[in-house]
Design a protein around this motif. Structure first.
Motif, mmCIF file in Angstrom:
data_model
loop_
_atom_site.group_PDB
_atom_site.id
_atom_site.type_symbol
_atom_site.label_atom_id
_atom_site.label_comp_id
_atom_site.label_asym_id
_atom_site.label_seq_id
_atom_site.Cartn_x
_atom_site.Cartn_y
_atom_site.Cartn_z
ATOM 1 N N MET A 67 0.850 -1.203 0.000
ATOM 2 C CA MET A 67 0.000 0.000 0.000
ATOM 3 C C MET A 67 0.878 1.243 0.000
ATOM 4 O O MET A 67 1.845 1.332 0.756
ATOM 5 C CB MET A 67 -0.902 0.018 1.239
ATOM 6 N N ALA A 68 0.549 2.196 -0.861
ATOM 7 C CA ALA A 68 1.206 3.501 -0.873
ATOM 8 C C ALA A 68 0.181 4.550 -0.480
ATOM 9 O O ALA A 68 -1.006 4.425 -0.790
ATOM 10 C CB ALA A 68 1.777 3.800 -2.252
ATOM 11 N N LEU A 69 0.635 5.583 0.224
ATOM 12 C CA LEU A 69 -0.280 6.558 0.803
ATOM 13 C C LEU A 69 -0.054 7.930 0.192
ATOM 14 O O LEU A 69 1.088 8.386 0.082
ATOM 15 C CB LEU A 69 -0.031 6.624 2.312
ATOM 16 N N LEU A 70 -1.155 8.581 -0.201
ATOM 17 C CA LEU A 70 -1.065 9.957 -0.680
ATOM 18 C C LEU A 70 -0.870 10.885 0.514
ATOM 19 O O LEU A 70 -1.582 10.785 1.517
ATOM 20 C CB LEU A 70 -2.338 10.337 -1.440
ATOM 21 N N THR A 71 0.096 11.775 0.427
ATOM 22 C CA THR A 71 0.372 12.726 1.499
ATOM 23 C C THR A 71 0.572 14.116 0.918
ATOM 24 O O THR A 71 0.937 14.269 -0.246
ATOM 25 C CB THR A 71 1.633 12.339 2.288
ATOM 26 N N GLN A 72 0.342 15.133 1.736
ATOM 27 C CA GLN A 72 0.631 16.495 1.313
ATOM 28 C C GLN A 72 2.145 16.686 1.288
ATOM 29 O O GLN A 72 2.844 16.347 2.228
ATOM 30 C CB GLN A 72 -0.024 17.511 2.241
ATOM 31 N N GLU A 73 2.649 17.273 0.195
ATOM 32 C CA GLU A 73 4.094 17.382 0.000
ATOM 33 C C GLU A 73 4.626 18.800 0.107
ATOM 34 O O GLU A 73 5.830 19.009 0.284
ATOM 35 C CB GLU A 73 4.458 16.822 -1.382
ATOM 36 N N VAL A 74 3.761 19.790 -0.018
ATOM 37 C CA VAL A 74 4.217 21.168 -0.075
ATOM 38 C C VAL A 74 3.104 22.078 0.423
ATOM 39 O O VAL A 74 1.916 21.745 0.306
ATOM 40 C CB VAL A 74 4.623 21.532 -1.529
ATOM 41 N N ASP A 75 3.465 23.211 1.029
ATOM 42 C CA ASP A 75 2.462 24.186 1.433
ATOM 43 C C ASP A 75 1.841 24.829 0.190
ATOM 44 O O ASP A 75 2.548 25.097 -0.797
ATOM 45 C CB ASP A 75 3.090 25.274 2.293
ATOM 46 N N PRO A 76 0.531 25.103 0.234
ATOM 47 C CA PRO A 76 -0.132 25.681 -0.949
ATOM 48 C C PRO A 76 0.553 26.931 -1.484
ATOM 49 O O PRO A 76 0.709 27.103 -2.699
ATOM 50 C CB PRO A 76 -1.542 25.979 -0.443
ATOM 51 N N GLY A 77 0.956 27.836 -0.587
ATOM 52 C CA GLY A 77 1.554 29.087 -1.029
ATOM 53 C C GLY A 77 2.826 28.922 -1.828
ATOM 54 O O GLY A 77 3.155 29.770 -2.665
ATOM 55 N N GLU A 78 3.538 27.822 -1.607
ATOM 56 C CA GLU A 78 4.789 27.587 -2.327
ATOM 57 C C GLU A 78 4.561 27.294 -3.803
ATOM 58 O O GLU A 78 5.486 27.425 -4.606
ATOM 59 C CB GLU A 78 5.562 26.432 -1.684
ATOM 60 N N ASP A 98 -8.758 -9.573 0.957
ATOM 61 C CA ASP A 98 -9.199 -9.565 2.351
ATOM 62 C C ASP A 98 -8.470 -8.468 3.130
ATOM 63 O O ASP A 98 -9.050 -7.818 3.999
ATOM 64 C CB ASP A 98 -8.940 -10.930 2.994
ATOM 65 N N GLU A 99 -7.208 -8.256 2.814
ATOM 66 C CA GLU A 99 -6.409 -7.249 3.500
ATOM 67 C C GLU A 99 -6.908 -5.833 3.187
ATOM 68 O O GLU A 99 -6.874 -4.948 4.038
ATOM 69 C CB GLU A 99 -4.945 -7.385 3.091
ATOM 70 N N GLN A 100 -7.380 -5.628 1.960
ATOM 71 C CA GLN A 100 -7.850 -4.304 1.545
ATOM 72 C C GLN A 100 -9.280 -4.012 1.985
ATOM 73 O O GLN A 100 -9.675 -2.845 2.075
ATOM 74 C CB GLN A 100 -7.802 -4.182 0.018
ATOM 75 N N PRO A 124 -19.478 -5.777 -7.132
ATOM 76 C CA PRO A 124 -19.111 -6.996 -6.396
ATOM 77 C C PRO A 124 -17.593 -7.182 -6.391
ATOM 78 O O PRO A 124 -17.034 -7.973 -7.155
ATOM 79 C CB PRO A 124 -19.814 -8.093 -7.203
ATOM 80 N N LEU A 125 -16.935 -6.467 -5.509
ATOM 81 C CA LEU A 125 -15.475 -6.384 -5.542
ATOM 82 C C LEU A 125 -14.766 -7.492 -4.767
ATOM 83 O O LEU A 125 -13.544 -7.597 -4.851
ATOM 84 C CB LEU A 125 -15.030 -5.015 -4.999
ATOM 85 N N ARG A 126 -15.515 -8.285 -4.004
ATOM 86 C CA ARG A 126 -14.863 -9.364 -3.266
ATOM 87 C C ARG A 126 -14.741 -10.576 -4.173
ATOM 88 O O ARG A 126 -15.728 -11.181 -4.577
ATOM 89 C CB ARG A 126 -15.674 -9.717 -2.015
ATOM 90 N N GLY A 127 -13.521 -10.899 -4.533
ATOM 91 C CA GLY A 127 -13.280 -11.975 -5.484
ATOM 92 C C GLY A 127 -13.265 -11.434 -6.903
ATOM 93 O O GLY A 127 -13.936 -10.449 -7.214
ATOM 94 N N ARG A 128 -12.502 -12.073 -7.736
ATOM 95 C CA ARG A 128 -12.368 -11.622 -9.132
ATOM 96 C C ARG A 128 -13.719 -11.686 -9.833
ATOM 97 O O ARG A 128 -14.346 -12.740 -9.884
ATOM 98 C CB ARG A 128 -11.344 -12.482 -9.868
ATOM 99 N N PRO A 129 -14.192 -10.569 -10.410
ATOM 100 C CA PRO A 129 -15.494 -10.591 -11.072
ATOM 101 C C PRO A 129 -15.450 -11.369 -12.380
ATOM 102 O O PRO A 129 -14.433 -11.381 -13.074
ATOM 103 C CB PRO A 129 -15.784 -9.109 -11.327
ATOM 104 N N ARG A 130 -16.567 -12.001 -12.698
ATOM 105 C CA ARG A 130 -16.653 -12.690 -13.988
ATOM 106 C C ARG A 130 -16.647 -11.687 -15.125
ATOM 107 O O ARG A 130 -16.050 -11.915 -16.176
ATOM 108 C CB ARG A 130 -17.928 -13.526 -14.026
#
Length: 410
Positions: free
Chosen positions: A1-12, A236-238, A261-267
């Protein structure tokens, strides 16, 4: 898992933090009034996230908050991903935008066009020309959706049990063959009609690549871009991070409703609307487009290919309202908006319903998700919630207005 984070102040990066705070407060009122369960919004400039806010719940009953790692059903925001997948094959010489669809899917080799009548009395004629891959990508193929209720061909889709665009219990190949058995609403290339076309494009990708759509996406797009949570199902982890889906009630509130129906690969692997993704995944995809096909040293597409994808392909400068002449598309929000290869494109900012910039492009999802890229201001913006509305709302217009107001540097 990768997480989106704020990287810079808006004013910059030339954004007004006070306006962005006002944006958050505006949408917090939607939550407080019970109109949406919660939301995530991010604004990045020059590739750096300058604003990231969450508010409310991903699951109201369970009291689970929206967090940066929440997973969202992005529905039709899947379509631009499918377009990128097809363009990968175009660049490899395995597919051409001008290929007849029937070359890859024989069921479409002899399309017929609606003339008159309804039901068993429907009269059709042979199409004057082939349906092409370009027609699929621009929604000018003559296909439709069952839920429009504005044309006799829509009714034929319902008669064929395609109310939800998929033949119940069937896979992509079988469902696409059913589409092919039905008449087109109009001659390919002569009108814009948002439709099941991207499901057909997904099946073309499968046939040309020799891979199931989910495997092609994972190998050729998600893996290279680091879209670590994106896919057609959740593990299951997600699962604990997946937001609950809500529908709008008659009184303007919300209530839980069934989702993909996201649990299990959809047909049925829907290139039109089958994906779930995190904000980080969507940000990575937007950045690929903003950087014209390259991200962190990985090039998926040539710059010219992304330019082609994000240019208006409707003829003579037409917009979605004028070229999409059917009642389903007679909305002021389509004024000034053209269409590229899987994304809408602003062609006349003076006529759009919300403040926009010439050349901005993006798309939305049925659960009130949206993204756009503003090349002029080097912006990428996304908004995530999980509500399927019954009525039109001003949420996206308000979002564009407030983002536009936050710009302090051109």
């Amino acid at each position: 898992m990768a997480l989106l984070t704020q990287e810079v102040d808006p004013g910059e990066v030339g954004l007004d933090a006070k306006v962005l705070d006002r944006l958050d407060q505006h949408f917090a009122h939607y939550v407080d009034e019970g109109r949406i369960p919660g939301f995530l919004v991010s604004v990045a400039r020059g590739g750096r996230v300058a604003h990231l806010a969450t508010h409310g719940h991903r699951d109201v009953a369970a009291g689970l908050p929206v967090e940066a790692d929440t997973l969202w059903r992005i529905y039709s925001m899947t379509k631009p991903v499918t377009s990128v997948a097809a363009l990968l094959l175009v660049e490899e010489g395995k597919l051409s935008l001008d290929d007849p669809v029937g070359r890859h899917l024989p069921a479409f080799a002899q399309p017929r066009v609606y003339v008159s009548g309804s039901g068993a009395d429907t009269v059709t004629r042979p199409a004057a020309g082939p349906m092409t891959v370009r027609h699929l990508m621009t929604h000018t193929a003559g296909l439709t959706f069952a839920f429009y209720h504005t044309h006799p061909v829509d009714a034929l889709y319902r008669d064929a049990n395609l109310e939800s665009a998929v033949l119940p219990g069937s896979d992509l190949a079988t469902t696409v063959d059913v589409y092919a058995s039905l008449p087109l609403q109009f001659e390919p290339g002569t009108q814009w009609n948002y439709s099941v076309a991207t499901n057909v494009l997904g099946r073309v990708i499968e046939v040309v690549s020799g891979q199931p759509l989910d495997e092609f996406f994972a190998e050729r797009i998600f893996g290279p871009l680091g879209m670590t949570d994106a896919g057609f199902c959740v593990s299951d982890e997600q699962a604990g991070r997946l937001a609950e889906l809500y529908g709008e009630t008659e009184g303007g509130g919300i209530e839980p409703i069934p989702g993909l129906p996201l649990r299990g690969r959809p047909r049925f692997l829907s290139g039109s609307g089958g994906m779930a993704a995190s904000a980080h995944d969507v940000h990575r995809f937007m950045e690929l487009l903003r950087r014209r096909g390259e991200l962190d040293g990985t090039r998926l597409l040539a710059p010219e290919t992304v330019d082609l994808m994000t240019s208006n392909h409707l003829p003579d400068g037409a917009d979605l309202r004028s070229f999409g002449s059917r009642p389903a598309h007679d909305e002021p929000g389509k004024d000034g908006m053209g269409f590229g290869l899987g994304v809408s494109v602003v062609i006349d900012p003076t006529r759009t319903k919300a403040p926009t910039v010439l050349g901005s492009y993006g798309w939305t999802g049925a659960a009130t998700t949206t993204f756009w890229v503003d090349p002029r201001h080097d912006l990428t913006v996304q908004f995530m919630t999980q509500v399927r509305p019954k009525t039109s709302h001003t949420l996206f217009q308000d979002l564009k207005r407030l983002v536009n107001e936050s710009l302090t540097e051109a």
